[in-house]
Design an enzyme around this catalytic site. Structure first.
Site: not given
Length: 268
Positions: A175, A208
């Protein structure tokens, strides 16, 4: 990342394309086109990262070891190819043509100490509350807790736990590479350094949203409870770590490293 502070990004933030009327005649992209290319590149990276998680068809939940291993493969492939997106962006926009890819992405020795220490200090402050709560709930004292946390057996158990590897190793590294090292250099010349720092988390947050559909798919939560949990997380800043029973059993003491990481569920 080492170079995402200091001179590297400052050079990027001031190197946005000049508004020259003859830019179109010379064949170079205008500033508006450069911004659209930057935003589209970041959006493509975010979609590729999340989309790679669903390449594998499976009816198993996300915490199943088989699913975790497959998603490891997917995100590692996408993360390895993400620097190519930065190279393509640089060719399309013509920004910083003489800068190496590693420097552009923030990998350099200059300023590495403040770039490493300041985020570490910020992370320690962020987790100070959950750590204090865990210390109050844990039945052992500080000395016993340190022995358990530093015990090789505890860490060996963590290294064989697929969820721990996902939450603490694979997800943070990939990430940071995709959503920070690759996106910040593309956004900074368009928006400026300050807005780019606040824009990158937006891509990370939108990425997300797939958790909502996954939880609804396995009937783990309702729509109302999901948004209620999101509101509580935004209000409290972080989820509360699991509460330990006040018992001094070896099993509970040996699970301290896992409990330290249980409140930081990651994307993959």
């Amino acid at each position: 990342m080492a170079a995402l502070g200091g001179d590297g990004l400052r050079l990027l933030s001031v190197s946005r394309p000049e508004r020259q009327p003859e830019s179109a005649a010379l064949g170079g992209p205008g500033p508006g086109l450069c911004c659209w290319v930057s935003v589209f590149s970041c959006l493509s990276l975010a979609c590729s990262y999340v989309g790679s998680l669903y390449v594998w068809k499976s009816e198993l939940p996300r915490d199943h070891p088989a699913v975790i291993k497959r998603r490891f493969t997917s995100v590692l492939v996408v993360s390895s190819l993400s620097p190519l997106c930065v190279l393509l962006w640089r060719e399309l926009t013509g920004i910083q043509p003489g800068t190496s890819l590693l420097t552009l992405m923030g990998f350099r020795l200059e300023g590495i100490f403040p770039a490493a220490l300041l985020p570490l200090l910020l992370t320690m402050i962020l987790f100070l509350g959950p750590l204090m709560q865990l210390s109050m709930d844990c039945p052992c004292d500080l000395a016993d807790g340190l022995k358990v946390v530093l015990a090789p057996r505890s860490w060996a158990r963590c290294l064989t736990d697929m969820r721990w590897l996902r939450n603490q190793v694979i997800a943070p590294l990939t990430e940071e590479l995709v959503f920070r090292a690759c996106m910040l250099p593309m956004l900074a010349p368009c928006t400026g350094l300050g807005p780019a720092v606040f824009t990158c988390p937006l891509f990370f947050g939108v990425a997300h949203f797939h958790h909502i559909f996954e939880q609804l798919r396995f009937r783990q939560s309702s729509v109302g409870s999901i948004f209620l949990s999101a509101g509580r997380a935004c209000r409290c800043g972080h989820s509360r770590p699991p509460r330990l029973q006040r018992s001094s059993s070896p099993t509970q003491l040996s699970s301290v490293p896992t409990l330290l990481s249980s409140s930081s569920e990651q994307d993959t």
